[in-house]
Write a protein that holds these residues in place. Structure first.
Motif, PDB file in Angstrom:
ATOM      1  N   LYS A 172       8.911  -1.303 -24.453  1.00 23.90           N
ATOM      2  CA  LYS A 172       9.578  -0.335 -25.345  1.00 23.90           C
ATOM      3  C   LYS A 172       8.623   0.106 -26.446  1.00 23.90           C
ATOM      4  N   ARG A 184      12.297 -11.875 -20.299  1.00 24.87           N
ATOM      5  CA  ARG A 184      11.923 -10.564 -20.848  1.00 24.87           C
ATOM      6  C   ARG A 184      10.764 -10.804 -21.809  1.00 24.87           C
ATOM      7  N   SER A 229      10.070 -13.548 -25.440  1.00 29.60           N
ATOM      8  CA  SER A 229       8.794 -14.291 -25.471  1.00 29.60           C
ATOM      9  C   SER A 229       8.973 -15.669 -26.094  1.00 29.60           C
ATOM     10  N   GLY A 245       7.853  -9.811 -24.044  1.00 32.06           N
ATOM     11  CA  GLY A 245       7.430  -8.687 -24.870  1.00 32.06           C
ATOM     12  C   GLY A 245       6.190  -9.011 -25.669  1.00 32.06           C
ATOM     13  N   VAL A 246       6.406  -9.404 -26.901  1.00 35.93           N
ATOM     14  CA  VAL A 246       5.297  -9.486 -27.859  1.00 35.93           C
ATOM     15  C   VAL A 246       4.153 -10.385 -27.373  1.00 35.93           C
ATOM     16  N   TYR A 286       4.907  -1.436 -27.512  1.00 34.46           N
ATOM     17  CA  TYR A 286       4.613  -1.988 -28.837  1.00 34.46           C
ATOM     18  C   TYR A 286       3.351  -1.335 -29.419  1.00 34.46           C
ATOM     19  N   TYR A 290       4.893  -7.902 -34.861  1.00 35.38           N
ATOM     20  CA  TYR A 290       5.472  -6.857 -34.016  1.00 35.38           C
ATOM     21  C   TYR A 290       5.259  -5.468 -34.630  1.00 35.38           C
ATOM     22  N   ARG A 341      24.504  -7.766 -32.378  1.00 34.74           N
ATOM     23  CA  ARG A 341      23.876  -6.445 -32.351  1.00 34.74           C
ATOM     24  C   ARG A 341      24.640  -5.590 -31.340  1.00 34.74           C
TER      25      ARG A 341
HETATM   26  C1  LIG Z   1      12.546  -6.368 -27.616  1.00 34.92           C
HETATM   27  C2  LIG Z   1      13.390  -7.198 -26.752  1.00 34.92           C
HETATM   28  C3  LIG Z   1      12.810  -8.226 -25.982  1.00 34.92           C
HETATM   29  C4  LIG Z   1      11.372  -8.662 -26.109  1.00 34.92           C
HETATM   30  O1  LIG Z   1      11.258  -9.519 -27.218  1.00 34.92           O
HETATM   31  P1  LIG Z   1       9.862 -10.221 -27.573  1.00 34.92           P
HETATM   32  O2  LIG Z   1      10.186 -11.057 -28.751  1.00 34.92           O
HETATM   33  O3  LIG Z   1       8.920  -9.111 -27.925  1.00 34.92           O
HETATM   34  O4  LIG Z   1       9.436 -10.964 -26.386  1.00 34.92           O
HETATM   35  C5  LIG Z   1      13.638  -8.902 -25.100  1.00 34.92           C
HETATM   36  N1  LIG Z   1      14.941  -8.597 -24.990  1.00 34.92           N
HETATM   37  C6  LIG Z   1      15.532  -7.636 -25.729  1.00 34.92           C
HETATM   38  C7  LIG Z   1      16.989  -7.366 -25.562  1.00 34.92           C
HETATM   39  C8  LIG Z   1      14.782  -6.914 -26.642  1.00 34.92           C
HETATM   40  O5  LIG Z   1      15.370  -5.984 -27.396  1.00 34.92           O
END
Ligand SMILES: *Cc1c(COP(=O)(O)O)cnc(C)c1O
Length: 375
Positions: free
Chosen positions: A40, A225, A210, A227-228, A44, A360, A139
């Motif tokens: 997303k 999932r 993460s 991400g960072v 990043y 982030y 949320r």
């Molecule tokens: C942004 C997001 C992630 C990734 O989170 P990180 O901390 O960057 O790994 C996973 N799940 C959802 C729902 C998110 O919004």
């Protein structure tokens, strides 16, 4: 030869680091856990398409984004793995998602019937959705059993909408204290039991971001999932110390001096004369400023030149700032704002601390005016 980049400021994105970080997390997870790479916000700030492609090459089997626009961008770039939108998309856009084989996150009962109407009017393809359960973020997501049952009931009346995933998101997985995380995962499992009883088809389950995938790897479900940490950044200082894996940051930020001048005692630098020379000094001008996301708050931060730390002096301007040099340098000398130079390194965490924010946010705010170079 030149691909339209004329300015001597750039972010370098090391795709080998992205792949390395994915291999690292795969090592700590079980064989059956799959990676959903989160790209997303233009990955990043790293570049969504390039990162997604690198992640897939490294073994990621799905991609997550926040917006339908971001998902479409990946499809247009030829990415064919499953793509999930994490944010709410309006039901009227369900046909667009369906036509592009993009899965949407859903957590409202009314959404189902509304989207089904739009889908009926459009093509005859089906729409994949992932149900989000709210176990403590507050949320988005379904929060109680009554709503969950109503949601599943609404789904059974649908011909075009297909539940292919169920997930939740953690609020505190990056923290040392574990109680809140444990409550969230317990609640998720209770919800999962209800779903499994009334919903016959198989769905993919996913919970870990993460932080959770490193802190609680044994809890990982079908997907994590990621991400960072795919970008080589730790979700928190706590996990930077405790995480079971060594990550490699993919993002670094560089520029080159465009002016070098000697100033005298009493000469002031930049708007407002906030810095005054105490004697003869060498000053260098760096062509990157707050419009690039190098925010005014970073006055006083250090950059690396010739492998040495030199301070930013005077106010940061929209497109440029000045540094105090230890001697004369030539125009064109490389300046590293984030990343390694010589033996030293300015980490994303260091920059985040100066900005009083989290890692982030830093690559996200480096604006699109700064070209990303892929190495
Ligand atoms: C942004 C997001 C992630 C990734 O989170 P990180 O901390 O960057 O790994 C996973 N799940 C959802 C729902 C998110 O919004």
């Amino acid at each position: 030869m030149n691909s339209g980049q004329y300015r001597p400021s750039w972010a370098e994105i090391d795709l080998a680091s992205i792949k390395y970080n994915i291999h690292q997390i795969k090592e700590t997870l079980k064989e059956e856990n799959k990676i959903m790479a989160v790209v997303k916000a233009n990955g990043y700030g790293h570049g969504a398409v390039q990162v997604a492609k690198a992640a897939i090459e490294a073994g990621a089997e799905a991609i997550a984004v926040a917006l339908l626009e971001e998902a479409m961008q990946l499809r247009k770039a030829g990415i064919e793995v499953p793509v999930l939108v994490l944010g709410r998309v309006m039901p009227e856009f369900a046909p667009i998602a369906s036509e592009n084989n993009i899965a949407l996150t859903v957590f409202q009962i009314d959404w189902i019937a509304e989207a089904e109407r739009y889908l009926d009017k459009a093509s005859d393809t089906r729409l994949d959705i992932h149900l989000e359960l709210d176990t403590g973020m507050n949320r988005t997501g379904i929060k109680n059993e009554t709503d969950l049952n109503a949601f599943l009931q609404a789904l059974t009346d649908c011909r075009r909408i297909y539940l292919s995933g169920v997930y939740t998101h953690f609020a505190t997985a990056d923290e040392e204290q574990t109680d809140y995380y444990m409550r969230q995962i317990d609640d998720f499992r209770k919800f999962a039991d209800i779903i499994k009883k009334v919903w016959p088809s198989t769905v993919s389950w996913h919970t870990s971001n993460s932080a959770a995938s490193m802190h609680y790897p044994h809890d990982a479900a079908d997907y994590v999932r990621f991400g960072v940490s795919m970008y080589g950044l730790y979700p928190s200082p706590y996990l930077a110390e405790q995480a079971p894996i060594e990550l490699k940051p993919a993002f670094s930020l560089h520029s080159r001096l465009v002016e070098v001048k000697q100033i005298n005692k009493g000469d002031a630098v930049s708007y407002g004369r906030t810095y005054e020379a105490e004697g003869e000094e060498w000053i260098g001008t760096v062509p990157i400023g707050y419009a690039d996301g190098w925010l005014r708050r970073l006055q006083g931060a250090e950059v690396l030149i010739n492998g040495k730390r030199m301070p930013i002096v005077g106010r940061i301007c929209m497109d440029q700032f000045m540094v105090k040099l230890d001697r004369e340098y030539q125009v064109g000398e490389k300046v590293t704002l984030i990343g390694k130079q010589g033996q030293d390194e300015i980490t994303m965490q260091e920059t985040a601390d100066l900005l009083e924010t989290i890692v982030y946010e830093v690559p996200c705010i480096i604006s699109s005016r700064v070209p990303r170079l892929y190495i």
